[in-house]
Each structure stands twice: as structure tokens, then as C-alpha cells.
Design a protein around this motif. Structure first.
Motif, short mmCIF file in Angstrom:
data_model
loop_
_atom_site.label_atom_id
_atom_site.label_comp_id
_atom_site.label_asym_id
_atom_site.label_seq_id
_atom_site.Cartn_x
_atom_site.Cartn_y
_atom_site.Cartn_z
N GLY A 216 66.68 65.46 46.03
CA GLY A 216 67.02 64.82 47.23
C GLY A 216 66.42 65.28 48.68
O GLY A 216 66.43 64.63 49.58
N GLY A 217 65.69 66.32 48.54
CA GLY A 217 64.96 67.20 49.75
C GLY A 217 63.74 66.54 49.85
O GLY A 217 62.91 67.21 50.91
N SER A 218 63.30 65.49 49.15
CA SER A 218 62.07 64.86 49.72
C SER A 218 60.77 65.89 49.38
O SER A 218 60.87 66.78 48.54
CB SER A 218 62.01 64.27 51.16
OG SER A 218 60.85 63.65 51.33
N ASN A 219 59.61 65.85 50.46
CA ASN A 219 58.54 66.71 50.26
C ASN A 219 58.42 67.85 51.13
O ASN A 219 57.38 68.20 51.40
CB ASN A 219 57.07 65.96 50.23
CG ASN A 219 57.02 65.34 52.03
OD1 ASN A 219 58.12 65.61 52.66
ND2 ASN A 219 56.30 64.73 52.25
N ASN A 220 59.82 68.41 51.34
CA ASN A 220 59.89 69.65 52.15
C ASN A 220 59.67 70.92 51.93
O ASN A 220 59.28 71.86 52.56
CB ASN A 220 61.37 69.47 52.91
CG ASN A 220 61.32 68.45 54.12
OD1 ASN A 220 61.17 68.57 55.08
ND2 ASN A 220 62.20 67.47 53.59
N PHE A 221 59.58 71.05 50.34
CA PHE A 221 59.52 72.44 49.83
C PHE A 221 58.32 72.82 49.16
O PHE A 221 57.87 73.91 48.98
CB PHE A 221 60.85 72.62 49.04
CG PHE A 221 62.12 72.42 49.82
CD1 PHE A 221 62.57 73.27 50.64
CD2 PHE A 221 62.45 71.22 49.56
CE1 PHE A 221 63.59 72.81 51.33
CE2 PHE A 221 63.87 70.75 50.32
CZ PHE A 221 64.42 71.46 51.35
N ALA A 222 57.91 71.96 48.65
CA ALA A 222 56.56 72.18 47.45
C ALA A 222 55.95 70.79 47.22
O ALA A 222 56.20 69.75 47.48
CB ALA A 222 57.35 72.83 46.32
#
Length: 483
Positions: A216-222
Motif C-alpha cells: 500500500g506504500g506506492s512507489n515511496n521506497f524502492a
């Protein structure tokens, strides 16, 4: 390779002159490193990539170059190459999976680099574990076709032409969600490339905090390069689409409400209901599905018997068959929303918007879906269990012919969303959660997950991306609030 990439980066940064830009230099460096994988304006592959998004808003953007990596190592080296100018604010890029998010800049970019993952495909099933490994450039059509030939499937999207990556990182709903939760709840491992270019696997044993954040965190991490899902056996299903005369709409909304609020819900049933206006005609629509081949199950009988009907496609079919059908179509509170919808149509018709189609789509998040999600390994959506439901996802879909009408249609749709929010608040039916896969760029999607989830996401971002690479360099997607 990492040393070579970093060396090239340092050299070409010092070679910038007045006639070149950082993004042009980066694209030229990429073309030297990745022969046959970097494409410039005017080339056939560039035009094919830029012109193949779901929404015309994305097609109208013009990246400086498009790069198509073939594997995780390619992605790693791309990230290493662009990292310094990106962190200096000299370059931005977009990452495209299926390209289905319908707003400009979600997965494409003007004057930057678009990383197009369409060559990172493949669906492989481990014969021993039954786990399917799926490339991040895949679409659900090929996933279901490959697995269906083996009598298998996974918990995946409902529309065949949608990409695996965007739907899954945003949460995603499935025909099986009443027993399995969101699509992201069923991922057991992500292969990803972090901001420093390292390739890692995130799962319950390795980087578990990142594993949960990606759900659910979209493209914020990797950049996700592979998704691993457990498979299960699946045969024929039953269902299809029913179209109703507009006079049946009150009955359709009553049936929808009863289905969503049923205390003893049929966990094998799935429902999407809508009103659709096109060419001066409004119709009601119900897409009903049962994950067994049972014909006319009682839970869906109110939709089958509701009249007057204009026609239906009810049948036994495969998961792929129903997913392809979805690709072809691209109570008091609900009736109140419908009144607002009709007012919006009237305003757009008054503005003479050419070729207007406007749909108002309802999808229930039943207590069963929320309970099934809560039983899984956890996600970032902040919804809690069954006690949070039922909720109703409301999607506004529009199609029109002329680019000159874009601002008018977008303003009307956003105005309708604001009116629906205000109506829900007045009647004490509002919720902060917004379904990520249907969100628009002006909405605070991540904020809607709640403060506890936002704080966890902020902590994970600081841990794995302390310089904020994915926050600064990738403007598309929904970003984590800074405070």
C-alpha cells in the motif's frame, strides 16, 4: 558494474556545457551502458512506449528518453547512475509498470527519464513451493493465461489489461478479496531495488518493516522488480454484467446496500455497481461474480431478478474471461450521491463537452474483505478489521474527445468528489481512507491511512532512503507526508 557507473557519472557531470542539459547527458550515458534499451524522441520504441498509456493525459508527456531495463541488475545500475543529479534536484524520473494510473505524471514525465518496465516480464511457478514469481512489467492477462493453463491462479486484479505493479503496490482488489483481503495482502516476497542501488528481497523474514510498507506504500521506497505470490487451484466461475434501465437504479442501490451490509455474507461473491451516462442515455450496471461455478447463487439473486433489464452476459467462464470482460467496459446516502452525479452530468452537457461518458462506480469493502485482510501479515492501509466496515469505494470514470475539455471535466469530477465527501460528513458516514488505485494526484491518499500508518511509513523511508531519493526524484505516485 557499480564502479563503472559511478565513474561515468562523475565524468559526465563535469562535461555539461551550455548546449546540453543534465537529463540529456544522463540519457546519453544510459544509452552507452544499456545498448538497445534506451530510446529517444522520434524512434518507434519511444513512440510506442509514450503512446500506450491508459489515459491520454499520460500520453501527452514527453520524457527526454525512455529506458527499458531487462532485469534487476539493469534497474540497479540505472538508479546508481541517476542518483547524484536526482538528489541535487537536476533530474527526475518516472517508473512505469502497466501505465494504468489515469493522471498525468503518475508513471510518465516531461523532460526527465521514464523507466519502462515492460521488458521485465515472466510468470514462473516453483514446482516445489507453488509460488509464482511475476515480473513487474506483467499485466494480469498474461499472468492468468499462464497460470490458468496449469489449473492455477493467484489473488490478483480484476481487469486483464491492468499492470501487476501499480495495482499491487497500491493495495488492489480481487474477485477473491472476501476471503483473502487486498491483493497486496497476498504478496509473500518483493524483489526490489533500493535508493542506493542495492537489490534486496523484502518478506516477513528479511526486511519485514519494508515488506509491510510496500503493501500500500506506492512507489515511496524502492523500484519493485518481482512479486512472489502463492498459487492455488481455480476452475470455472459464474457471473457477468447486467445492464438496467435507469428506472431500476433505486432497486439496484437497495440490492447493493443489502449485499454490502449483509451480516452473513457470501464470501464467494463479488460485486461492482455503477451508473453510466453516455450519448444522452443513463443506465444502471451490476457486475456480479461468484468464484465457484454455481449458477444464480442466492446472494446475487436480487441483481439477477431486478428489472427492467437491458441485457446481461451471465455465464460460467474462467477468471481470465471475466477479467477480459472488465477490460472491455473500462440507500438514501447512495441515492443522494446519484443526485449529485446527475447534477454534474447536467453541468458538463451545458458546457458542451464532446463525446462525454461519465460513470459513477460503487464497490463495497465488506466486513469480510476487511476481516480477511486483517488476518494476513499486515499492510500499510490503516483500515483495521471487520469493525471498520462496511465501506464503499466510489470511482468516477470519465471519457471525452477533446483535450480542450480536460480542465472542465477534471474540475467537474473533483467537484463531485468534494460534494460526495461533504454529503458523507454531514450524514456521519465519512472515512479518511481513500482507495489508492483510484486516487487522483490532488488527494492526500497516504494521509488517509491514519497517523499511526503514516509514522511507520516515514520511519521506513528514513531507514531505507535517508536522503529522500524516491521522494525527490520520482514525482509520480502518492508521497508520504513530510510531517
Amino acid at each position: 558494474m557499480a564502479r563503472l557507473v559511478q565513474l561515468l557519472l562523475l565524468v559526465h557531470l563535469f562535461c555539461i556545457n551550455a548546449s546540453s542539459t543534465v537529463r540529456e547527458i544522463e540519457c546519453k550515458a544510459l544509452s552507452k551502458l544499456f545498448s538497445g534499451k534506451v530510446f529517444f524522441p522520434g524512434s518507434i520504441p519511444y513512440n510506442e512506449s509514450v503512446g500506450s498509456y491508459f489515459a491520454a493525459f499520460e500520453d501527452e508527456l514527453s520524457p527526454t528518453c525512455v529506458v527499458r531495463p531487462a532485469n534487476a541488475n539493469d534497474v540497479s545500475n540505472i538508479i546508481r547512475l541517476v542518483s547524484v543529479p536526482a538528489l541535487l534536484g537536476q533530474l527526475q524520473f518516472a517508473v512505469r509498470g502497466g501505465g494504468h494510473t489515469p493522471w498525468a505524471g503518475a508513471a510518465n514525465i516531461d523532460n526527465g527519464i521514464t523507466i519502462d518496465m515492460q521488458n521485465m516480464t515472466g510468470v514462473k511457478v516453483n514446482a516445489r513451493t507453488g509460488v509464482a514469481s511475476i515480473g513487474s512489467g506483467e499485466r494480469w492477462s498474461s499472468v492468468y493465461q499462464t497460470l490458468g493453463s496449469q489449473g492455477l491462479t493467484i489473488v490478483g486484479g480484476r481487469v486483464s489489461k491492468v499492470g501487476v505493479a501499480g495495482l499491487t503496490t497500491g493495495g488492489g482488489l480481487s474477485y477473491f478479496s472476501a476471503t483473502t483481503g487486498f491483493v497486496c495482502d497476498n504478496v509473500i516476497n518483493y524483489e526490489i531495488v533500493l535508493a542506493d542501488g542495492s537489490i534486496v528481497n523484502a518478506n516477513l523474514q528479511s526486511h519485514p518493516d519494508l515488506f509491510i510498507a510496500l503493501k500500500g506504500g506506492s512507489n515511496n521506497f524502492a523500484v519493485v522488480t518481482r512479486f512472489d505470490f502463492p498459487t492455488f487451484k481455480q476452475g470455472a466461475m459464474w457471473g457477468g454484467e447486467i445492464a438496467y434501465n435507469a428506472t431500476a437504479y433505486p432497486g439496484l442501490m437497495k440490492a447493493f446496500y443489502d449485499f454490502a451490509a449483509a451480516p452473513n455474507a457470501d464470501l464467494d461473491a463479488h460485486l461492482i455497481a455503477a451508473a453510466s451516462y453516455s450519448g444522452g442515455l443513463e443506465v444502471g450496471v451490476a457486475d456480479i461474480y461468484h468464484i465457484t461455478p454455481r449458477v444464480n447463487p442466492p446472494s446475487l439473486a436480487p441483481f439477477v431478478t431486478l428489472e427492467p433489464q437491458l441485457g446481461n452476459t451471465l455465464r460460467q467462464d474462467s477468471l481470465l474471461g471475466f477479467a477480459e470482460e472488465q477490460s472491455a467496459f473500462s440507500t438514501d446516502e447512495l441515492l443522494g450521491v446519484h443526485d449529485l452525479y446527475l447534477q454534474t452530468i447536467a453541468s458538463l452537457e451545458k458546457a458542451s463537452v464532446a463525446g462525454l461518458t461519465l460513470s459513477l462506480v460503487y464497490q463495497p469493502l465488506t466486513k469480510g474483505i476487511l476481516a480477511a485482510s486483517a488476518k494476513r501479515s499486515g499492510n500499510s492501509l490503516g483500515l483495521g478489521g471487520a469493525e471498520a466496515g462496511p465501506l464503499v469505494i466510489t470511482l468516477i470514470n470519465s471519457v471525452h474527445q477533446k483535450a480542450s475539455d480536460d480542465d472542465t471535466v477534471i474540475a467537474a469530477a473533483l467537484g463531485l468528489v468534494a460534494q460526495i465527501d461533504a454529503l458523507a460528513a454531514r450524514r456521519q458516514r465519512s472515512a479518511t481512507y481513500r482507495f489508492t488505485n483510484y486516487g487522483y494526484k490532488t488527494q492526500d491518499i497516504i494521509q488517509g491511512y491514519g497517523q499511526a500508518s503514516v509514522r511507520r511509513l516515514q520511519a521506513v523511508s528514513q531507514k531505507y532512503d535517508p536522503l529522500g531519493f524516491f521522494q525527490k526524484a520520482v514525482p509520480g505516485g502518492f508521497k508520504i507526508p513530510k510531517s
